[in-house]
Design a protein around this motif. Structure first.
Motif, PDB file in Angstrom:
ATOM      1  N   ASN A 196      -8.683  -3.291   3.891  1.00 48.97           N
ATOM      2  CA  ASN A 196      -7.513  -2.410   4.005  1.00 48.97           C
ATOM      3  C   ASN A 196      -6.324  -3.137   4.616  1.00 48.97           C
ATOM      4  OD1 ASN A 196      -8.237   0.498   3.170  1.00 48.97           O
ATOM      5  ND2 ASN A 196      -9.977  -0.074   4.433  1.00 48.97           N
ATOM      6  N   ALA A 197      -6.580  -4.026   5.573  1.00 49.73           N
ATOM      7  CA  ALA A 197      -5.478  -4.819   6.124  1.00 49.73           C
ATOM      8  C   ALA A 197      -4.864  -5.715   5.053  1.00 49.73           C
ATOM      9  CB  ALA A 197      -5.978  -5.655   7.303  1.00 49.73           C
ATOM     10  N   LEU A 198      -5.697  -6.264   4.172  1.00 44.63           N
ATOM     11  CA  LEU A 198      -5.178  -7.121   3.103  1.00 44.63           C
ATOM     12  C   LEU A 198      -4.321  -6.322   2.126  1.00 44.63           C
ATOM     13  CD1 LEU A 198      -5.123  -9.894   1.807  1.00 44.63           C
ATOM     14  CD2 LEU A 198      -7.259  -9.338   0.627  1.00 44.63           C
ATOM     15  N   VAL A 199      -4.708  -5.089   1.840  1.00 46.75           N
ATOM     16  CA  VAL A 199      -3.899  -4.248   0.942  1.00 46.75           C
ATOM     17  C   VAL A 199      -2.537  -3.963   1.569  1.00 46.75           C
ATOM     18  CG1 VAL A 199      -3.738  -1.988  -0.159  1.00 46.75           C
ATOM     19  CG2 VAL A 199      -5.897  -3.215  -0.183  1.00 46.75           C
ATOM     20  N   LEU A 200      -2.508  -3.657   2.858  1.00 43.43           N
ATOM     21  CA  LEU A 200      -1.228  -3.403   3.524  1.00 43.43           C
ATOM     22  C   LEU A 200      -0.360  -4.655   3.566  1.00 43.43           C
ATOM     23  CD1 LEU A 200      -2.158  -1.053   6.503  1.00 43.43           C
ATOM     24  CD2 LEU A 200      -1.097  -0.465   4.323  1.00 43.43           C
ATOM     25  N   ILE A 201      -0.978  -5.822   3.731  1.00 45.62           N
ATOM     26  CA  ILE A 201      -0.218  -7.074   3.707  1.00 45.62           C
ATOM     27  C   ILE A 201       0.409  -7.283   2.325  1.00 45.62           C
ATOM     28  CG2 ILE A 201      -0.446  -9.582   3.808  1.00 45.62           C
ATOM     29  CD1 ILE A 201      -2.548  -9.174   5.998  1.00 45.62           C
ATOM     30  N   CYS A 202      -0.368  -7.017   1.278  1.00 43.10           N
ATOM     31  CA  CYS A 202       0.171  -7.129  -0.085  1.00 43.10           C
ATOM     32  C   CYS A 202       1.317  -6.147  -0.297  1.00 43.10           C
ATOM     33  CB  CYS A 202      -0.929  -6.884  -1.113  1.00 43.10           C
ATOM     34  SG  CYS A 202      -2.203  -8.154  -1.190  1.00 43.10           S
ATOM     35  N   PHE A 203       1.174  -4.941   0.224  1.00 39.71           N
ATOM     36  CA  PHE A 203       2.229  -3.934   0.087  1.00 39.71           C
ATOM     37  C   PHE A 203       3.504  -4.391   0.798  1.00 39.71           C
ATOM     38  CE2 PHE A 203       4.461  -0.139   1.621  1.00 39.71           C
ATOM     39  CZ  PHE A 203       4.648   0.549   0.432  1.00 39.71           C
ATOM     40  N   ALA A 204       3.361  -4.965   1.984  1.00 42.71           N
ATOM     41  CA  ALA A 204       4.533  -5.428   2.731  1.00 42.71           C
ATOM     42  C   ALA A 204       5.145  -6.684   2.110  1.00 42.71           C
ATOM     43  CB  ALA A 204       4.147  -5.703   4.186  1.00 42.71           C
ATOM     44  N   TYR A 205       4.334  -7.503   1.458  1.00 42.84           N
ATOM     45  CA  TYR A 205       4.814  -8.785   0.922  1.00 42.84           C
ATOM     46  C   TYR A 205       5.505  -8.631  -0.428  1.00 42.84           C
ATOM     47  CZ  TYR A 205       4.662 -13.626  -0.734  1.00 42.84           C
ATOM     48  OH  TYR A 205       4.993 -14.860  -1.224  1.00 42.84           O
ATOM     49  N   SER A 206       5.000  -7.743  -1.277  1.00 39.72           N
ATOM     50  CA  SER A 206       5.465  -7.677  -2.659  1.00 39.72           C
ATOM     51  C   SER A 206       6.497  -6.558  -2.853  1.00 39.72           C
ATOM     52  CB  SER A 206       4.275  -7.439  -3.597  1.00 39.72           C
ATOM     53  OG  SER A 206       4.708  -7.232  -4.921  1.00 39.72           O
ATOM     54  N   PRO A 207       7.739  -6.883  -3.219  1.00 41.83           N
ATOM     55  CA  PRO A 207       8.718  -5.830  -3.527  1.00 41.83           C
ATOM     56  C   PRO A 207       8.326  -5.022  -4.766  1.00 41.83           C
ATOM     57  CG  PRO A 207       9.785  -7.956  -3.154  1.00 41.83           C
ATOM     58  CD  PRO A 207       8.330  -8.228  -3.287  1.00 41.83           C
ATOM     59  N   GLU A 208       7.640  -5.652  -5.722  1.00 38.92           N
ATOM     60  CA  GLU A 208       7.247  -4.936  -6.936  1.00 38.92           C
ATOM     61  C   GLU A 208       6.254  -3.824  -6.621  1.00 38.92           C
ATOM     62  OE1 GLU A 208       5.764  -7.712  -9.723  1.00 38.92           O
ATOM     63  OE2 GLU A 208       7.638  -8.830  -9.920  1.00 38.92           O
ATOM     64  N   ILE A 209       5.307  -4.089  -5.717  1.00 36.33           N
ATOM     65  CA  ILE A 209       4.338  -3.052  -5.341  1.00 36.33           C
ATOM     66  C   ILE A 209       5.024  -1.934  -4.571  1.00 36.33           C
ATOM     67  CG2 ILE A 209       2.272  -2.594  -3.968  1.00 36.33           C
ATOM     68  CD1 ILE A 209       1.286  -5.366  -4.631  1.00 36.33           C
ATOM     69  N   ARG A 210       5.958  -2.292  -3.686  1.00 38.49           N
ATOM     70  CA  ARG A 210       6.617  -1.277  -2.859  1.00 38.49           C
ATOM     71  C   ARG A 210       7.493  -0.333  -3.665  1.00 38.49           C
ATOM     72  NH1 ARG A 210       7.713  -5.651   0.523  1.00 38.49           N
ATOM     73  NH2 ARG A 210       9.907  -5.578  -0.097  1.00 38.49           N
ATOM     74  N   LYS A 211       8.092  -0.824  -4.745  1.00 37.70           N
ATOM     75  CA  LYS A 211       9.041   0.020  -5.481  1.00 37.70           C
ATOM     76  C   LYS A 211       8.349   0.940  -6.481  1.00 37.70           C
ATOM     77  CE  LYS A 211      10.051  -3.282  -9.211  1.00 37.70           C
ATOM     78  NZ  LYS A 211      11.094  -4.141  -9.806  1.00 37.70           N
ATOM     79  N   GLN A 212       7.045   0.812  -6.648  1.00 34.77           N
ATOM     80  CA  GLN A 212       6.309   1.653  -7.588  1.00 34.77           C
ATOM     81  C   GLN A 212       5.683   2.831  -6.861  1.00 34.77           C
ATOM     82  OE1 GLN A 212       3.495  -0.973  -9.413  1.00 34.77           O
ATOM     83  NE2 GLN A 212       5.031  -2.118 -10.547  1.00 34.77           N
ATOM     84  N   ALA A 213       5.603   3.970  -7.565  1.00 36.66           N
ATOM     85  CA  ALA A 213       4.991   5.162  -6.984  1.00 36.66           C
ATOM     86  C   ALA A 213       3.508   4.962  -6.665  1.00 36.66           C
ATOM     87  CB  ALA A 213       5.184   6.355  -7.929  1.00 36.66           C
ATOM     88  N   PRO A 214       2.704   4.328  -7.553  1.00 32.30           N
ATOM     89  CA  PRO A 214       1.299   4.098  -7.186  1.00 32.30           C
ATOM     90  C   PRO A 214       1.142   3.231  -5.936  1.00 32.30           C
ATOM     91  CG  PRO A 214       1.612   3.755  -9.530  1.00 32.30           C
ATOM     92  CD  PRO A 214       2.973   3.909  -8.937  1.00 32.30           C
ATOM     93  N   GLY A 215       2.068   2.301  -5.720  1.00 31.11           N
ATOM     94  CA  GLY A 215       1.999   1.481  -4.519  1.00 31.11           C
ATOM     95  C   GLY A 215       2.149   2.307  -3.257  1.00 31.11           C
ATOM     96  N   LEU A 216       3.017   3.304  -3.304  1.00 32.87           N
ATOM     97  CA  LEU A 216       3.198   4.188  -2.152  1.00 32.87           C
ATOM     98  C   LEU A 216       1.957   5.044  -1.919  1.00 32.87           C
ATOM     99  CD1 LEU A 216       5.357   4.934  -0.057  1.00 32.87           C
ATOM    100  CD2 LEU A 216       6.124   6.746  -1.607  1.00 32.87           C
ATOM    101  N   LEU A 217       1.370   5.554  -2.994  1.00 31.71           N
ATOM    102  CA  LEU A 217       0.143   6.344  -2.861  1.00 31.71           C
ATOM    103  C   LEU A 217      -1.012   5.493  -2.349  1.00 31.71           C
ATOM    104  CD1 LEU A 217       0.377   8.398  -6.197  1.00 31.71           C
ATOM    105  CD2 LEU A 217       0.965   9.167  -3.897  1.00 31.71           C
ATOM    106  N   ASN A 218      -1.106   4.269  -2.861  1.00 29.52           N
ATOM    107  CA  ASN A 218      -2.146   3.354  -2.387  1.00 29.52           C
ATOM    108  C   ASN A 218      -1.955   3.011  -0.914  1.00 29.52           C
ATOM    109  OD1 ASN A 218      -4.178   2.684  -4.275  1.00 29.52           O
ATOM    110  ND2 ASN A 218      -2.709   1.532  -5.491  1.00 29.52           N
ATOM    111  N   ALA A 219      -0.712   2.814  -0.504  1.00 28.15           N
ATOM    112  CA  ALA A 219      -0.447   2.496   0.902  1.00 28.15           C
ATOM    113  C   ALA A 219      -0.856   3.652   1.808  1.00 28.15           C
ATOM    114  CB  ALA A 219       1.030   2.161   1.088  1.00 28.15           C
ATOM    115  N   ASN A 220      -0.601   4.870   1.382  1.00 21.41           N
ATOM    116  CA  ASN A 220      -1.002   6.028   2.186  1.00 21.41           C
ATOM    117  C   ASN A 220      -2.524   6.118   2.294  1.00 21.41           C
ATOM    118  OD1 ASN A 220      -0.210   8.765   3.429  1.00 21.41           O
ATOM    119  ND2 ASN A 220      -1.717   9.325   1.886  1.00 21.41           N
ATOM    120  N   LEU A 221      -3.224   5.928   1.170  1.00 21.12           N
ATOM    121  CA  LEU A 221      -4.688   5.944   1.194  1.00 21.12           C
ATOM    122  C   LEU A 221      -5.225   4.830   2.088  1.00 21.12           C
ATOM    123  CD1 LEU A 221      -7.451   6.886   0.121  1.00 21.12           C
ATOM    124  CD2 LEU A 221      -7.078   5.397  -1.867  1.00 21.12           C
TER     125      LEU A 221
END
Length: 336
Positions: A23-48
């Motif tokens: 889970n820490a690795l997923v949050l790191i990917c979310f913080a690192y990648s602008p493409e993941i952050r700007k997508q709706a699934p990325g936001l849902l994944n970050a919340n989960l």
């Protein structure tokens, strides 16, 4: 501690380690990648992922301590707070999985209108509902003093009071119906529609492929065989993914929820070993989710590779610029 308790203890410990790292690795990917952050699934994944990470940090160690000491970990206030968090975070995680299934359904069934139907603002509204839904049930349980240490599950969670068991039974049925059952129905309906559309597209591709193979009479038999094998793999890929989404949800949560419902009937005995094991299975979903929803996807694997390359380049550059024998000699004035 007997063999069964030792097995559950080791399982919970393994779940904690895997869940923290993944889970820490997923949050790191979310913080690192602008493409993941700007997508709706990325936001849902970050919340989960955030819910799973908080559950791992706040609740699983208490269960580990309860299994080791065979007693309540900490005081009553700490256990009530942990029970509130456990109810809040587990409910939010289930609803987040349902929201991700709806997102996949929109992406597959309405591909041309997906970006207008599921924007970041829409994802934020969905997350607002999941938090309000989770907070409502958690606050109700806390206000009625139904949170505390439960010896059967060796965890701080919902528990039946000495009085008012009928009210607690009604609350439990409503709670699990609007969390586990609702999420399961949404998962099944959404992903089965996704599977139906995927199979339809596979059939269309198969028709084009077979027509091409018929026209190419002189094609090499090995190429023809590879095309047929790819067609079979394409058919199985969608089914395997859908089975993973629904199967892990049921395998991890169903034993615990069924045990909570059976517990409402005092005449039915439940083994403490089974109660702790069912709780461990529910915890294990926090370790499975990063792989099921994030880390095995191409975008997250690419982001992990980019992060690893950047770290290796930085380490290599720091080693090369370090004070070596030649570097010190060149840096001294008049060394030549």
């Amino acid at each position: 501690m007997d063999a069964a308790e030792a097995l559950v203890f080791a399982s919970v410990l393994a779940v904690i380690v895997v869940s923290l790292l993944s889970n820490a690795l997923v949050l790191i990917c979310f913080a690192y990648s602008p493409e993941i952050r700007k997508q709706a699934p990325g936001l849902l994944n970050a919340n989960l992922t955030l819910c799973n990470l908080l559950l791992t940090v706040a609740n699983m160690p208490l269960t580990l301590g309860a299994l080791a000491s065979r007693a309540q970990p900490g005081g009553d206030a700490l256990c009530r707070a942990a029970g509130f968090l456990e109810t809040l975070l587990s409910t939010n995680a289930m609803l987040s999985m349902a929201a991700l299934s709806i997102d996949r359904w929109l992406a597959v069934v309405f591909p041309l209108r997906y970006h207008s139907k599921m924007r970041r603002r829409d994802a934020a509204l969905v997350l607002g509902y999941t938090w309000a839904h989770s907070l409502g049930f958690s606050a109700a349980a806390g206000g009625l003093s139904w949170l505390g240490y439960h010896r059967l599950y060796a965890a701080c969670t919902l528990g039946a009071p000495p009085r008012g068991r009928a009210q607690f039974a009604v609350f439990s049925v409503l709670f699990h119906s609007f969390t586990f059952l609702l999420s399961f129905v949404v998962l099944c309906v959404a992903y089965l529609k996704v599977l139906k559309v995927a199979r339809f597209h596979c059939r269309r591709i198969d028709v084009i492929t077979m027509q091409t193979l018929v026209l190419l009479v002189d094609i090499h038999p090995s190429v023809r065989q590879r095309c047929l094998e790819e067609r079979r793999r394409r058919r199985q890929r969608a089914t395997r993914k859908i089975s993973t989404f629904i199967g892990t949800f049921m395998l991890c949560f169903a034993p615990y929820v069924i045990t909570r419902i059976v517990e409402l009937f005092p005449a039915v005995p439940i083994s403490p070993h089974w109660g702790a094991l069912s709780k461990c299975l529910a915890y294990s979903k926090a370790a499975c989710d990063p792989f099921v929803y994030s880390l095995l996807r191409h975008q997250y694997r690419k982001t992990c590779g980019d992060i690893a390359d950047r770290l290796l380049k930085r380490r290599r550059s720091s080693n090369e610029s370090g004070p070596g024998p030649q570097g010190r000699g060149a840096a001294l004035p008049g060394a030549q």
